[in-house]
Design a protein around this motif. Structure first.
Motif: not given
Length: 240
Positions: A6-7, A12-13, A162-165, A197-201
């Motif tokens: 998961r990490e 990565q994604v 979402v848009i991966s990466n 999720m990461k905020p910048l995704l």
């Protein structure tokens, strides 16, 4: 639950979906605490298309122990580390007939206690007596968000797309999305499961078309110390 995998997926994604973190009984207990709350306060936003509670854990502290069960705390500690703390909490209720949608964006601001002129921090906004500011990029890159799904969520009732990466590309303006390169994914999440999720995704959310509710608890976490002139608008030590 392979948390190492998961990490890697989050790094990565930009996101990962982890199922069965909350039982139906736990979800019902959280909803019961929400439903008995006075919803006339300034931090509550109500319209035909959306009901939201800002500073959710401050407003409804009875939910804290219900939300941070052993499974969720284990995920946070194993995937991100013991130095992370909560810095923002919002409850979103997208009703069955909602036409509310959100176009593609990154989460570029953090919630703070006041406005202070500090290099690298700005611009500021002030909505409903809450300050938000765009911080230096490294703060956003280190933060993460957990979305707890209180309902089954899919393309028909506002699942995130979402848009991966895209979180690896710095500030990525939606008008610059190259659809010849980028791929859109729908993040369908079961009731009682979480999306990290990461905020910048880059992410968006569509209108509801299936007459099904979409209730989500949005939690943001950081391990970053702000300049002495600023404080996080919310702060919760997960070990306290």
């Amino acid at each position: 639950m392979d948390l190492a995998a998961r990490e890697r997926e989050i790094q990565q994604v930009g996101f990962s979906i982890i199922e069965e973190i909350f039982t139906n009984q736990e979800i019902e207990a959280i909803l019961a605490a929400i439903n008995k709350t006075d919803s006339t306060k300034e931090t509550f936003r109500k319209s035909e298309d959306l009901f939201a509670i800002r500073q959710f854990l401050k407003e409804i502290p009875d939910t804290i122990d219900l939300i941070f069960n052993d499974k969720l705390k284990k995920i946070i500690r194993k995937v991100f580390g013991k130095d992370y703390f909560l810095v923002k909490s919002i409850y979103f209720d997208k009703p069955e007939t909602s036409n509310w949608f959100v176009s593609y964006h990154q989460d570029l601001t953090i919630s703070v206690n006041q406005k202070a002129e500090i290099p690298g921090f700005g611009p500021y906004t002030n909505k409903h007596n809450q300050f938000a500011v765009q911080p230096p990029l490294d703060i956003l890159e280190n933060n993460f968000t957990i979305r707890i799904h209180l309902d089954e969520t899919n393309e028909q009732n506002g699942a995130l797309k979402v848009i991966s990466n895209s979180h690896c590309k710095g500030i990525y303006r939606p008008e610059n999305i190259d659809w010849n390169i980028e791929k859109e994914l729908s993040c369908n999440v079961a009731r009682g499961s979480v999306m990290i999720m990461k905020p910048l995704l880059l992410h968006s959310s569509g209108r509801t078309t299936n007459n099904q509710k979409r209730r989500v608890i949005h939690l943001e976490f950081s391990n970053q110390i702000l300049p002495k002139e600023l404080q996080w608008a919310e702060y919760l030590d997960l070990d306290s």
